[in-house]
Design a protein around this motif. Sequence first.
Motif, mmCIF file in Angstrom:
data_model
loop_
_atom_site.group_PDB
_atom_site.id
_atom_site.type_symbol
_atom_site.label_atom_id
_atom_site.label_comp_id
_atom_site.label_asym_id
_atom_site.label_seq_id
_atom_site.Cartn_x
_atom_site.Cartn_y
_atom_site.Cartn_z
ATOM 1 N N MET A 280 3.452 -6.482 -1.042
ATOM 2 C CA MET A 280 3.101 -5.087 -1.055
ATOM 3 C C MET A 280 3.481 -4.411 0.258
ATOM 4 O O MET A 280 3.891 -3.264 0.262
ATOM 5 N N GLU A 281 3.344 -5.111 1.378
ATOM 6 C CA GLU A 281 3.681 -4.520 2.665
ATOM 7 C C GLU A 281 5.176 -4.260 2.789
ATOM 8 O O GLU A 281 5.587 -3.306 3.427
ATOM 9 N N VAL A 282 5.984 -5.092 2.187
ATOM 10 C CA VAL A 282 7.425 -4.910 2.243
ATOM 11 C C VAL A 282 7.804 -3.606 1.546
ATOM 12 O O VAL A 282 8.673 -2.866 2.005
ATOM 13 N N ASN A 283 7.134 -3.314 0.471
ATOM 14 C CA ASN A 283 7.399 -2.097 -0.266
ATOM 15 C C ASN A 283 7.050 -0.864 0.578
ATOM 16 O O ASN A 283 7.771 0.124 0.559
ATOM 17 N N LEU A 284 5.950 -0.919 1.324
ATOM 18 C CA LEU A 284 5.563 0.203 2.183
ATOM 19 C C LEU A 284 6.555 0.392 3.325
ATOM 20 O O LEU A 284 6.892 1.519 3.688
ATOM 21 N N VAL A 285 7.024 -0.703 3.891
ATOM 22 C CA VAL A 285 7.997 -0.618 4.976
ATOM 23 C C VAL A 285 9.304 -0.028 4.452
ATOM 24 O O VAL A 285 9.924 0.827 5.094
ATOM 25 N N THR A 286 9.705 -0.444 3.278
ATOM 26 C CA THR A 286 10.931 0.086 2.682
ATOM 27 C C THR A 286 10.797 1.583 2.411
ATOM 28 O O THR A 286 11.716 2.356 2.702
ATOM 29 N N GLU A 287 9.668 1.981 1.883
ATOM 30 C CA GLU A 287 9.436 3.404 1.620
ATOM 31 C C GLU A 287 9.430 4.210 2.916
ATOM 32 O O GLU A 287 9.988 5.301 2.983
ATOM 33 N N SER A 288 8.805 3.666 3.954
ATOM 34 C CA SER A 288 8.758 4.396 5.220
ATOM 35 C C SER A 288 10.153 4.521 5.833
ATOM 36 O O SER A 288 10.492 5.560 6.409
ATOM 37 N N ILE A 289 10.970 3.500 5.694
ATOM 38 C CA ILE A 289 12.347 3.570 6.204
ATOM 39 C C ILE A 289 13.148 4.602 5.410
ATOM 40 O O ILE A 289 13.922 5.375 5.984
ATOM 41 N N LYS A 290 12.933 4.646 4.111
ATOM 42 C CA LYS A 290 13.620 5.646 3.286
ATOM 43 C C LYS A 290 13.241 7.061 3.721
ATOM 44 O O LYS A 290 14.108 7.929 3.871
ATOM 45 N N PHE A 291 11.947 7.295 3.942
ATOM 46 C CA PHE A 291 11.504 8.622 4.370
ATOM 47 C C PHE A 291 12.019 8.969 5.765
ATOM 48 O O PHE A 291 12.368 10.115 6.050
#
Length: 89
Positions: A1-12
């Motif tokens: 789940m944390e990987v998904n948040l990091v990926t989303e934050s990098i996208k933003f």
Amino acid sequence: MEVNLVTESIKFMVLGMTTVYLFLILLIYVLKFQAFIIQKYFSKKSESKSLSKKTEPANLHLGVVDNQNDETMLVAAITTAIAEYRKNS
């Protein structure tokens, strides 16, 4: 789940940085275009030529001082202001 948040934050982050970069590029081109328009339609060269032709004979009759004397007066005014400031300090 944390990987998904990091990926989303990098996208933003990339989206935000790209938006700012594109806005700044657009701003640069708009300012360059504005400068071009101002130089083309509101050039001071044409105004200064017409003004100097109109005012030159009047300057001779009115005894207007030249630029060197203006600079001397400016230096004298600045020197006097500095001296007064130092007296009051």
